[in-house]
Design a protein around this motif. Sequence first.
Motif, PDB file in Angstrom:
ATOM      1  N   GLU A 237       0.796  -1.265   0.046  1.00  0.00           N
ATOM      2  CA  GLU A 237      -0.002   0.024   0.148  1.00  0.00           C
ATOM      3  C   GLU A 237       0.628   1.326  -0.031  1.00  0.00           C
ATOM      4  N   ARG A 251      -1.232  -2.301  -9.370  1.00  0.00           N
ATOM      5  CA  ARG A 251      -1.441  -2.398  -7.675  1.00  0.00           C
ATOM      6  C   ARG A 251      -2.868  -1.930  -7.480  1.00  0.00           C
ATOM      7  N   LEU A 255      -5.241  -4.281  -5.210  1.00  0.00           N
ATOM      8  CA  LEU A 255      -5.670  -4.008  -3.837  1.00  0.00           C
ATOM      9  C   LEU A 255      -7.253  -3.792  -3.766  1.00  0.00           C
ATOM     10  N   TYR A 259      -9.226  -5.688  -1.137  1.00  0.00           N
ATOM     11  CA  TYR A 259     -10.250  -4.823  -0.086  1.00  0.00           C
ATOM     12  C   TYR A 259     -11.760  -5.420  -0.086  1.00  0.00           C
ATOM     13  N   THR A 366      -4.873 -12.571  -3.741  1.00  0.00           N
ATOM     14  CA  THR A 366      -5.614 -11.522  -3.004  1.00  0.00           C
ATOM     15  C   THR A 366      -6.618 -12.321  -2.079  1.00  0.00           C
TER      16      THR A 366
END
Length: 417
Positions: A237, A251, A255, A259, A366
């Motif tokens: 992050e 990225r 992410l 999330y 992820t």
Amino acid sequence: MGAVKLVVWSRPNKDGQYPIAVKISKNGQTPSYIFTEHALSERSLWDSKAQQVTKAHPNYKRLNNLLLKKLTEATDTTLEMEANKTDSSTRAIKKKIKPVCGATFNEIADIYLKDQLALGQYNIYNADKPRIERFIEFAKNKNMPFSEITVGLLEKYQRYLRTCKNKNQKKSDEPKFISERTVVNHLLLMRTLYNRAIKAGAADVKNYPFGEEGKISIKFPKSSKIGLIDQEIASLENLDLSANPILNHARNIWLTAYYFAGMRITDVLLLKWSDIKNDRLFYTMSKNNEPCSLKIPQKVHPILEQYKTDEPRHDLIFPELKFLDTLNDIYLLQKRISHCVNYQNTKMKKIFAMLDIKKKSSTHVTRHSFAQRAEELGIHPRVVQELYRHESIQTTMIYQSNFSKKKTDEALDLVVG
């Protein structure tokens, strides 16, 4: 008794030829037709009363002999089925004479691949086509009947697969053999094709080679699922990628998937601005068509802001699929997504190398990362099940068990100190 005769189709096919067929009819039943591989350029070349080709055809003698064999086979089969008092409907007779699909492996496999194309299943088609080619390469006979695909042959095929090298690796890399999971995927396809052959009447269920007790049993090998730990997520992050917009975008995709509880990349790339209502995301999972509603985490908002000024097309948030003319062509959509996934994984591999993270960098990680964090924080499996949209809590429990290490870690500490 059923009536069997040779007829010429009243309408020409796409080549302008009139197909010759065996017509099977019984009182009160819809006739069935078995089309031969022969056709006439003109209907006038057919003598309907004599049920044969006229002398005006250049090869009338040879063609009539071939057609007579077809007619005799159909007549004998009809009489046999009626004498044995088995199902002798026109449809059953047709199935007995000629299966709905081809009787060989190659014919069944070819129809299967065409079905995947028709359904727009690019990923399945792309994965299974080389698997079919690999079996033909092993068997050295693309016209092998399913009666020859036995337990013994499949056992040899398993051993053969374990000696095959991975065709997807770079030429510069050290040669690697295909994984045990890839071997299983080949066998799953063989089982699918055999089941199709049985339904088509091209294989006998009594010869079915899959199952228990001396047959081919398909067992999925266990694999380790490793996600990123909290510190690694934080380093990802906080990495400054302002000078590299391509890596920054990669990225953002990664992410966003993390999330949103390890959202699949297909769903990430298909996210639309209209999916966002009242600070929640409403979308349908592509894998199982399950509707899903998630709160939009605060960390997602800065990512979304980066794309608000982009050219709007198909209402998509991210740009990967915007150049497609339509999102309704499933085959082209899946093909494009597949290319995007490969590109995304390449960029994330570079980012992980920059952070010295020695773990797999694919977007699927992820999901592992979210699952690992949820397990560490003790989130109830029922809640995780809701996030994953699993039909069964059993599926969630099995998946989460890959990340449940707390008790074994404590036991080790107690014993070793």
